[in-house]
Design a protein around this motif. Structure first.
Motif, mmCIF file in Angstrom:
data_model
loop_
_atom_site.group_PDB
_atom_site.id
_atom_site.type_symbol
_atom_site.label_atom_id
_atom_site.label_comp_id
_atom_site.label_asym_id
_atom_site.label_seq_id
_atom_site.Cartn_x
_atom_site.Cartn_y
_atom_site.Cartn_z
ATOM 1 N N LYS A 153 -15.048 14.720 6.096
ATOM 2 C CA LYS A 153 -14.101 13.850 6.720
ATOM 3 C C LYS A 153 -13.192 12.960 5.804
ATOM 4 N N PHE A 154 -11.900 13.461 5.709
ATOM 5 C CA PHE A 154 -11.007 12.856 4.499
ATOM 6 C C PHE A 154 -10.110 11.885 5.302
ATOM 7 N N PHE A 155 -10.232 10.631 4.688
ATOM 8 C CA PHE A 155 -9.350 9.582 5.183
ATOM 9 C C PHE A 155 -8.267 9.146 3.917
ATOM 10 N N ILE A 156 -6.788 9.211 4.530
ATOM 11 C CA ILE A 156 -5.907 9.046 3.683
ATOM 12 C C ILE A 156 -5.262 7.537 4.237
ATOM 13 N N PHE A 157 -5.391 6.511 3.137
ATOM 14 C CA PHE A 157 -4.669 5.223 3.621
ATOM 15 C C PHE A 157 -3.535 4.768 2.662
ATOM 16 N N THR A 158 -2.344 4.939 3.112
ATOM 17 C CA THR A 158 -1.159 4.744 2.466
ATOM 18 C C THR A 158 -0.663 3.502 3.153
ATOM 19 N N SER A 159 -1.179 2.513 2.146
ATOM 20 C CA SER A 159 -0.601 1.094 2.703
ATOM 21 C C SER A 159 -1.053 0.200 1.502
ATOM 22 N N CYS A 160 -0.337 -1.079 1.504
ATOM 23 C CA CYS A 160 -0.610 -2.131 0.549
ATOM 24 C C CYS A 160 -2.193 -2.705 0.857
ATOM 25 N N ARG A 161 -2.789 -3.256 -0.271
ATOM 26 C CA ARG A 161 -4.257 -3.667 0.054
ATOM 27 C C ARG A 161 -4.183 -5.282 -0.704
ATOM 28 N N ASP A 171 -3.851 4.501 -1.676
ATOM 29 C CA ASP A 171 -2.869 4.645 -2.834
ATOM 30 C C ASP A 171 -2.629 3.521 -3.562
ATOM 31 N N THR A 172 -3.432 2.394 -3.275
ATOM 32 C CA THR A 172 -3.465 1.325 -4.242
ATOM 33 C C THR A 172 -4.870 0.876 -4.662
ATOM 34 N N LEU A 173 -5.063 0.038 -5.398
ATOM 35 C CA LEU A 173 -6.304 -0.707 -5.841
ATOM 36 C C LEU A 173 -6.209 -2.016 -4.700
ATOM 37 N N PRO A 174 -7.596 -2.446 -4.461
ATOM 38 C CA PRO A 174 -7.690 -3.586 -3.814
ATOM 39 C C PRO A 174 -6.840 -4.724 -4.492
ATOM 40 N N ASN A 175 -6.129 -5.498 -3.457
ATOM 41 C CA ASN A 175 -5.633 -6.882 -3.880
ATOM 42 C C ASN A 175 -4.055 -6.482 -4.242
ATOM 43 N N ILE A 181 -9.164 15.425 9.170
ATOM 44 C CA ILE A 181 -8.337 14.538 8.136
ATOM 45 C C ILE A 181 -7.771 13.420 9.103
ATOM 46 N N VAL A 182 -7.695 12.140 8.545
ATOM 47 C CA VAL A 182 -7.266 11.118 9.152
ATOM 48 C C VAL A 182 -6.133 10.354 8.351
ATOM 49 N N ALA A 183 -4.966 10.365 8.373
ATOM 50 C CA ALA A 183 -3.895 9.808 7.443
ATOM 51 C C ALA A 183 -3.306 8.367 8.262
ATOM 52 N N MET A 184 -3.499 7.277 7.752
ATOM 53 C CA MET A 184 -2.717 6.054 8.241
ATOM 54 C C MET A 184 -1.816 5.684 7.337
ATOM 55 N N LEU A 185 -0.581 5.603 7.694
ATOM 56 C CA LEU A 185 0.637 5.266 6.851
ATOM 57 C C LEU A 185 1.321 4.009 7.483
ATOM 58 N N SER A 186 1.160 2.799 6.679
ATOM 59 C CA SER A 186 1.949 1.569 7.510
ATOM 60 C C SER A 186 1.694 0.596 6.310
ATOM 61 N N HIS A 187 2.137 -0.558 6.910
ATOM 62 C CA HIS A 187 1.571 -1.859 5.883
ATOM 63 C C HIS A 187 0.318 -2.305 5.939
ATOM 64 N N GLY A 188 -0.517 -2.928 5.043
ATOM 65 C CA GLY A 188 -1.799 -3.218 5.270
ATOM 66 C C GLY A 188 -2.099 -4.643 4.234
ATOM 67 N N ASP A 189 -3.710 -4.969 4.214
ATOM 68 C CA ASP A 189 -3.643 -5.905 3.449
ATOM 69 C C ASP A 189 -5.234 -5.189 2.872
ATOM 70 N N LYS A 190 -6.082 -6.016 2.015
ATOM 71 C CA LYS A 190 -7.207 -5.525 1.605
ATOM 72 C C LYS A 190 -8.129 -4.909 2.500
ATOM 73 N N SER A 191 -8.252 -5.466 3.622
ATOM 74 C CA SER A 191 -9.387 -4.852 4.717
ATOM 75 C C SER A 191 -8.646 -4.188 5.820
ATOM 76 N N ASN A 192 -7.442 -4.033 5.899
ATOM 77 C CA ASN A 192 -6.826 -3.763 7.450
ATOM 78 C C ASN A 192 -5.759 -2.881 7.254
ATOM 79 N N VAL A 193 -5.153 -2.223 8.254
ATOM 80 C CA VAL A 193 -4.156 -1.538 8.349
ATOM 81 C C VAL A 193 -3.129 -2.023 9.450
#
Length: 244
Positions: A177-185, A239-243, A135-147
Motif C-alpha cells: 500500500k503506497f501513500f503519497i502525501f504532497t503537502s507542507c508539514r 515531499d517534505t520533512l516534518p515541520n 496507491i493513495v495520493a493526497m495533494l493539498s496544503h497540510g501541516d505536521k500531522s494533517n492534510v
C-alpha cells in the motif's frame, strides 16, 4: 480471453482526456504546463512470478489508485493559498500510473466530509481483493500531522493510514500500500545550500547501518498464537520533512 499477466493499458487518447479533465476541474487550463511522462514498458518479468519474498504483480488490473487534489480553498481567513502546482503533479501522476496499466480515480477540491467518504469508500472496494496493491495520493496544503481539505479542515495522516490497515481493510492484507502525501508539514522554510551532491562515500563502499538485531524476551517466544501486525506492507512518501 487475455492471459493473467496481460495489462489493459489506456490509450493515449484516454490519457489525454483524463489530463484535460483534471485541468478543467482545478484551474484555468491555459495557465498550466506539465512535462510529458512516458513509460517504457518491459517485455518480460525481471523477477519470475512466484519468487519468494517478492510481491505478486501479475494480475490483469494490478492497481487501483486514488488521487485527491485540492487546489482551491474555501478560506475566509485567506490562510491557504491557491495551489496551481498540485494540478501539474496530479496530471503527471495520473499519466504515470495509467501508462503502468493502473486504474486511476481522481477527486478534486474536496471538502472534509467528501474526503472522508472518498477514502472510506475507496478502502472498502471489493476490487482490492483481486488487485495486487493500491496507491493513495493526497495533494493539498497540510501541516505536521494533517492534510487540509478544500474547506480548511484538517484530516490526520494517521486516520488515512488506519483505513487501510490489516484490521479495517482485509482485502489488502499482505499487499503493498503506497501513500503519497504532497503537502507542507509545517511552517519552516528550507532554501537549500550551494554546491553539488557529495554522499561522503568512496567508490566501493558498501551500505552501513547502526541497527542491531531485536531479541525477544523468552516469555514471548513460547505459548503465543501466530498473529499479523495491524499495520503492514505500507510505504509512505512525503515531499517534505516534518515541520517544513
Amino acid at each position: 480471453s487475455l492471459p493473467l499477466h496481460t495489462l489493459l493499458l489506456p490509450s493515449s487518447a484516454a490519457r489525454s482526456r483524463k489530463k484535460q479533465t483534471i485541468k478543467n476541474q482545478t484551474a484555468d487550463s491555459s495557465s498550466i504546463e506539465s512535462f510529458e511522462v512516458k513509460v517504457k514498458t518491459a517485455k518480460k518479468y525481471v523477477v519470475p512470478p512466484g519468487t519468494p519474498n517478492c510481491y505478486s504483480m501479475i494480475a490483469k488490473q494490478r492497481v487501483l489508485v486514488l488521487i485527491i487534489i485540492n487546489v482551491s480553498f474555501i478560506d475566509p481567513a485567506d490562510i491557504f493559498s491557491f495551489m496551481l502546482v498540485s494540478t501539474v503533479d496530479a496530471i503527471n501522476l495520473c499519466s504515470l500510473f495509467e501508462q503502468l496499466g493502473f486504474e486511476v480515480i481522481v477527486e478534486s477540491n474536496r471538502v472534509i466530509q467528501e474526503m472522508v467518504t472518498d477514502i472510506k469508500t475507496f478502502a472498502q472496494m471489493k476490487y482490492h481483493s483481486r488487485s495486487n496493491m493500491t496507491i493513495v495520493a493526497m495533494l493539498s496544503h497540510g501541516d505536521k500531522s494533517n492534510v487540509i481539505s478544500a474547506d480548511g479542515y484538517r484530516l490526520e495522516y494517521e486516520w488515512i493510514l488506519d483505513q487501510f490497515n490489516n484490521q479495517n481493510c482485509p482485502n489488502l492484507r499482505g499487499k503493498p500500500k503506497f501513500f503519497i502525501f504532497t503537502s507542507c508539514r509545517g511552517n519552516q522554510e528550507v532554501y537549500g545550500i550551494p554546491g553539488g551532491l557529495n554522499c561522503g562515500r568512496t567508490q566501493g563502499d558498501g551500505c552501513q547501518t547502526d541497527a542491531v538485531p531485536i531479541t525477544r524476551p523468552a516469555e514471548l517466544v513460547y505459548n503465543c498464537q501466530k498473529r499479523i501486525p495491524i499495520y503492514g506492507d505500507m510505504l509512505l512518501a512525503y515531499d517534505t520533512l516534518p515541520n517544513y
